[in-house]
Enzyme design. Structure first.
Site, PDB file in Angstrom:
ATOM      1  N   HIS A   1      -3.091   8.173   7.843  1.00  0.00           N
ATOM      2  CA  HIS A   1      -3.108   7.444   6.792  1.00  0.00           C
ATOM      3  C   HIS A   1      -3.313   6.128   7.213  1.00  0.00           C
ATOM      4  O   HIS A   1      -4.797   5.324   7.148  1.00  0.00           O
ATOM      5  CB  HIS A   1      -2.071   6.801   6.137  1.00  0.00           C
ATOM      6  CG  HIS A   1      -1.752   7.737   5.287  1.00  0.00           C
ATOM      7  ND1 HIS A   1      -0.809   8.879   4.690  1.00  0.00           N
ATOM      8  CD2 HIS A   1      -2.634   8.759   3.728  1.00  0.00           C
ATOM      9  CE1 HIS A   1      -0.615   9.827   3.728  1.00  0.00           C
ATOM     10  NE2 HIS A   1      -2.152   9.890   3.811  1.00  0.00           N
TER      11      HIS A   1
ATOM     12  N   GLY B   1      -9.226  11.589   5.599  1.00  0.00           N
ATOM     13  CA  GLY B   1      -8.794  12.461   6.784  1.00  0.00           C
ATOM     14  C   GLY B   1      -9.167  14.137   6.728  1.00  0.00           C
ATOM     15  O   GLY B   1      -9.356  14.668   5.802  1.00  0.00           O
TER      16      GLY B   1
END
Ligand code: PAF
Length: 274
Positions: free
Chosen positions: A33, A143
């Site tokens: 993250h 992601g």
């Protein structure tokens, strides 16, 4: 970093902010993250992150209740990463009434992860569209570890003509290759030691294909057997076309190998592009 939970307050805070870059998350932040937050800086003036554990994308027997909630630690990491605003709504803020209007993704929501998590991508697409409408970013980052999710979001954004550039960030891995995930914390010590086996197998499949192997079903089945022998329960190992996650058809089409498998009660997913 400003922390905001109400939609109206966020809209006020974002007025006149220039180019907004958005990184939605469910919290329990790890280096994957944080790498997205760091990349975000290059794309705009204001970085908005969100933390919201979205009930809509969890099945009835999934881990919504036990999903790790680590708000204070997450805030420290986001502050250190230079995030400007954290949007952290409560369920009452985001779903003040039952969310009856939803985004129904097409057939892609029923394959791979969608086959084993019915309704998951409907829940993801619905919350992401809602967050996009609230934050109104010019750019959003996700992601690549959630490869199918990224594709659903890209396709939704394009087909609904949302004026948002979607950027996929590379998967961040531990030194032994395990893809970082908020769910890795569920693994026991023995399971954690076994977990990188999944990534090693994806690499082996990639190498075999690069050496000219074309029988992808044979590679998938061999990987599943090896995982089963090592104590995993596998949902799928699949070689697919990067463009639409369909089975390989065109020669030389870029491929991706995706897998989802369970070690004990922890479901891990990973993928590798070829
Ligand atoms: O990838 C996640 O963390 C979630 O699926 C997302 C995109 C934040 C939507 O809840």
């Amino acid at each position: 970093m400003q922390i905001i939970s109400h939609i109206a307050e966020l809209r006020t805070a974002l007025k006149g902010r220039g180019r907004v870059v958005f990184v939605p998350t469910m919290g329990n932040l790890h280096a994957g993250h944080i790498s997205l937050m760091q990349q975000a800086r290059a794309h705009g003036d204001t970085i908005v992150a969100s933390i919201f554990v979205n009930r809509l994308q969890f099945g009835p027997n999934e881990d919504f209740d036990k999903y790790p909630r680590t708000f204070q630690g997450d805030c420290d990491k986001l502050t250190a990463a230079g995030v400007d605003i954290l949007f952290a709504p409560t369920e009452a803020d985001l779903y003040p009434e039952p969310q009856e209007y939803v985004v129904e993704p097409p057939a892609i929501q029923n394959i791979l992860d969608g086959e084993f998590r019915p309704g998951h991508f409907r829940g993801v697409a619905t919350v992401v569209l809602k967050l996009f409408n609230i934050v109104q970013p010019q750019v959003a980052l996700f992601g690549k570890k959630d490869y199918q999710q990224l594709m659903v979001i890209r396709n939704m954004t394009r087909q609904l003509a949302l004026p948002i550039e979607i950027i996929g960030g590379e998967t961040v891995r531990a030194e032994d290759g395990l893809a970082l995930s908020s769910r890795n914390g569920y693994l026991s010590e023995t399971e954690r030691a076994e977990a990188p086996h999944l990534y090693r197998l994806l690499n082996e499949i990639r190498s075999a294909i690069q050496r000219g192997e074309t029988d992808t079903a044979k590679l998938e089945n061999a990987a599943i057997s090896e995982l089963t022998a090592a104590g995993w329960k596998t949902d799928y190992v699949a070689v697919r076309q990067q463009s639409d996650l369909s089975r390989p058809k065109a020669a030389n089409a870029p491929l991706v190998v995706l897998a989802a498998s369970r070690l004990g009660s922890t479901r891990l997913i990973d993928n590798i592009e070829i």
